[in-house]
Design a protein around this motif. Sequence first.
Motif, PDB file in Angstrom:
ATOM      1  N   ILE A  27      12.048  16.364  -8.643  1.00  0.00           N
ATOM      2  CA  ILE A  27      11.823  17.213  -9.117  1.00  0.00           C
ATOM      3  C   ILE A  27      12.896  18.600  -9.786  1.00  0.00           C
ATOM      4  CG2 ILE A  27       9.761  19.425  -9.992  1.00  0.00           C
ATOM      5  CD1 ILE A  27       7.862  17.247  -9.437  1.00  0.00           C
ATOM      6  N   GLN A  28      13.245  18.769  -8.622  1.00  0.00           N
ATOM      7  CA  GLN A  28      14.112  19.965  -8.130  1.00  0.00           C
ATOM      8  C   GLN A  28      15.595  19.933  -9.035  1.00  0.00           C
ATOM      9  OE1 GLN A  28      14.342  20.192  -3.840  1.00  0.00           O
ATOM     10  NE2 GLN A  28      13.054  22.182  -3.479  1.00  0.00           N
ATOM     11  N   MET A  29      15.356  17.902  -8.591  1.00  0.00           N
ATOM     12  CA  MET A  29      16.967  18.147  -9.724  1.00  0.00           C
ATOM     13  C   MET A  29      17.001  18.375 -10.649  1.00  0.00           C
ATOM     14  SD  MET A  29      17.835  14.388  -7.078  1.00  0.00           S
ATOM     15  CE  MET A  29      19.403  14.313  -7.969  1.00  0.00           C
ATOM     16  N   ALA A  30      15.912  17.465 -11.449  1.00  0.00           N
ATOM     17  CA  ALA A  30      15.989  18.022 -13.371  1.00  0.00           C
ATOM     18  C   ALA A  30      15.950  19.636 -13.745  1.00  0.00           C
ATOM     19  CB  ALA A  30      14.361  17.258 -12.935  1.00  0.00           C
TER      20      ALA A  30
ATOM     21  N   MET B 250      15.828  19.718 -22.346  1.00  0.00           N
ATOM     22  CA  MET B 250      14.636  18.512 -21.750  1.00  0.00           C
ATOM     23  C   MET B 250      15.107  17.045 -22.880  1.00  0.00           C
ATOM     24  SD  MET B 250      12.175  19.401 -19.422  1.00  0.00           S
ATOM     25  CE  MET B 250      10.962  18.542 -19.685  1.00  0.00           C
ATOM     26  N   ALA B 251      15.292  17.341 -24.032  1.00  0.00           N
ATOM     27  CA  ALA B 251      15.894  16.800 -24.664  1.00  0.00           C
ATOM     28  C   ALA B 251      17.196  15.851 -24.184  1.00  0.00           C
ATOM     29  CB  ALA B 251      15.790  16.635 -26.296  1.00  0.00           C
ATOM     30  N   ARG B 252      18.230  16.840 -23.765  1.00  0.00           N
ATOM     31  CA  ARG B 252      19.285  16.345 -22.870  1.00  0.00           C
ATOM     32  C   ARG B 252      19.128  15.567 -22.171  1.00  0.00           C
ATOM     33  NH1 ARG B 252      20.656  21.595 -25.339  1.00  0.00           N
ATOM     34  NH2 ARG B 252      22.184  21.451 -26.791  1.00  0.00           N
ATOM     35  N   LEU B 253      18.109  16.073 -20.609  1.00  0.00           N
ATOM     36  CA  LEU B 253      17.585  15.176 -19.523  1.00  0.00           C
ATOM     37  C   LEU B 253      17.340  14.212 -19.609  1.00  0.00           C
ATOM     38  CD1 LEU B 253      17.135  15.613 -16.377  1.00  0.00           C
ATOM     39  CD2 LEU B 253      15.390  16.780 -17.238  1.00  0.00           C
ATOM     40  N   LYS B 254      16.142  14.387 -21.178  1.00  0.00           N
ATOM     41  CA  LYS B 254      15.804  12.575 -21.128  1.00  0.00           C
ATOM     42  C   LYS B 254      16.942  11.545 -21.785  1.00  0.00           C
ATOM     43  CE  LYS B 254      12.177   9.929 -23.924  1.00  0.00           C
ATOM     44  NZ  LYS B 254      11.190  10.064 -24.986  1.00  0.00           N
ATOM     45  N   ASN B 255      17.793  12.164 -22.408  1.00  0.00           N
ATOM     46  CA  ASN B 255      18.956  10.893 -22.913  1.00  0.00           C
ATOM     47  C   ASN B 255      19.323  10.352 -21.366  1.00  0.00           C
ATOM     48  OD1 ASN B 255      18.687  11.509 -25.371  1.00  0.00           O
ATOM     49  ND2 ASN B 255      19.640  12.506 -25.912  1.00  0.00           N
ATOM     50  N   LYS B 256      19.927  11.710 -20.302  1.00  0.00           N
ATOM     51  CA  LYS B 256      20.675  11.242 -19.473  1.00  0.00           C
ATOM     52  C   LYS B 256      19.651  10.576 -17.886  1.00  0.00           C
ATOM     53  CE  LYS B 256      24.377  14.243 -19.897  1.00  0.00           C
ATOM     54  NZ  LYS B 256      25.634  13.100 -20.680  1.00  0.00           N
ATOM     55  N   LYS B 257      18.462  11.400 -18.552  1.00  0.00           N
ATOM     56  CA  LYS B 257      18.209  10.570 -17.076  1.00  0.00           C
ATOM     57  C   LYS B 257      16.542  10.957 -17.376  1.00  0.00           C
ATOM     58  CE  LYS B 257      21.275  12.329 -13.638  1.00  0.00           C
ATOM     59  NZ  LYS B 257      21.788  11.472 -12.241  1.00  0.00           N
ATOM     60  N   PRO B 258      16.314   9.985 -17.676  1.00  0.00           N
ATOM     61  CA  PRO B 258      14.311   9.571 -18.460  1.00  0.00           C
ATOM     62  C   PRO B 258      13.338   9.399 -16.954  1.00  0.00           C
ATOM     63  CG  PRO B 258      16.311   7.252 -19.032  1.00  0.00           C
ATOM     64  CD  PRO B 258      16.666   8.399 -18.433  1.00  0.00           C
ATOM     65  N   TYR B 259      13.591   8.928 -16.166  1.00  0.00           N
ATOM     66  CA  TYR B 259      13.004   9.268 -14.748  1.00  0.00           C
ATOM     67  C   TYR B 259      12.480  10.812 -14.425  1.00  0.00           C
ATOM     68  CZ  TYR B 259      10.940   8.658 -10.111  1.00  0.00           C
ATOM     69  OH  TYR B 259      10.334   8.689  -9.288  1.00  0.00           O
ATOM     70  N   GLU B 260      13.944  11.325 -14.382  1.00  0.00           N
ATOM     71  CA  GLU B 260      13.671  12.422 -14.143  1.00  0.00           C
ATOM     72  C   GLU B 260      12.826  14.041 -14.651  1.00  0.00           C
ATOM     73  OE1 GLU B 260      17.711  14.222 -12.140  1.00  0.00           O
ATOM     74  OE2 GLU B 260      17.356  12.806 -11.277  1.00  0.00           O
ATOM     75  N   HIS B 261      12.975  13.323 -16.308  1.00  0.00           N
ATOM     76  CA  HIS B 261      12.344  14.073 -17.647  1.00  0.00           C
ATOM     77  C   HIS B 261      10.734  13.993 -17.443  1.00  0.00           C
ATOM     78  CE1 HIS B 261      10.494  13.755 -21.675  1.00  0.00           C
ATOM     79  NE2 HIS B 261      11.478  14.785 -21.922  1.00  0.00           N
ATOM     80  N   SER B 262      10.253  12.792 -17.198  1.00  0.00           N
ATOM     81  CA  SER B 262       9.112  12.532 -16.993  1.00  0.00           C
ATOM     82  C   SER B 262       8.369  13.211 -16.031  1.00  0.00           C
ATOM     83  CB  SER B 262       9.167  10.521 -16.789  1.00  0.00           C
ATOM     84  OG  SER B 262       9.464  10.017 -15.539  1.00  0.00           O
ATOM     85  N   LEU B 263       9.153  12.657 -14.915  1.00  0.00           N
ATOM     86  CA  LEU B 263       8.714  13.632 -13.286  1.00  0.00           C
ATOM     87  C   LEU B 263       7.936  15.134 -13.965  1.00  0.00           C
ATOM     88  CD1 LEU B 263      10.938  12.298 -10.657  1.00  0.00           C
ATOM     89  CD2 LEU B 263       8.755  12.159 -11.709  1.00  0.00           C
ATOM     90  N   LEU B 264       8.983  16.364 -14.686  1.00  0.00           N
ATOM     91  CA  LEU B 264       9.120  17.051 -15.804  1.00  0.00           C
ATOM     92  C   LEU B 264       7.964  17.689 -16.142  1.00  0.00           C
ATOM     93  CD1 LEU B 264      12.659  18.791 -15.798  1.00  0.00           C
ATOM     94  CD2 LEU B 264      11.008  19.176 -13.783  1.00  0.00           C
TER      95      LEU B 264
ATOM     96  N   ALA C  66       5.339   7.069 -18.751  1.00  0.00           N
ATOM     97  CA  ALA C  66       6.103   6.806 -17.581  1.00  0.00           C
ATOM     98  C   ALA C  66       4.955   6.722 -15.825  1.00  0.00           C
ATOM     99  CB  ALA C  66       6.499   8.418 -17.645  1.00  0.00           C
ATOM    100  N   GLY C  67       3.686   5.389 -16.899  1.00  0.00           N
ATOM    101  CA  GLY C  67       2.953   5.472 -15.928  1.00  0.00           C
ATOM    102  C   GLY C  67       2.495   6.643 -15.258  1.00  0.00           C
TER     103      GLY C  67
END
Length: 125
Positions: A99-102, A57-71, A29-30
Amino acid sequence: MRDIQLVLERWGGWAASDNSGIDYSPIAAGFKGLLPQTGKNRLSCTDDDALVIEGCMARLKNKKPYEHSLLVAHYFYDVSKRKIAKAKKKDEKLIRIEIQMAEGFIDGCLAMLDVRLDMDEEVSA
């Protein structure tokens, strides 16, 4: 109601421990060069709790990888929201909202699973 930030903080402590068996790439994630090299003790959770959270977390990564990377950056690598904002060249307020959304996604996922975590007594408000 759970304090999702405390839940994720304990998950991050568990995942960062050497015996968790979970491996996140330190340059994902840079965030190369931004991650602190600390050996401080962190709050942790049980393996059972952590595996439930890992599933969310795996579900979040599948749906929103950017938000996963923030968490992962904030809770696993313990990078401050301010440093994340600086690295992403974004306003800190926007990073906090993302981050709050994630966090809300993970909280909702745990609610949908209707599971009782071992740490619930300690993280409930």
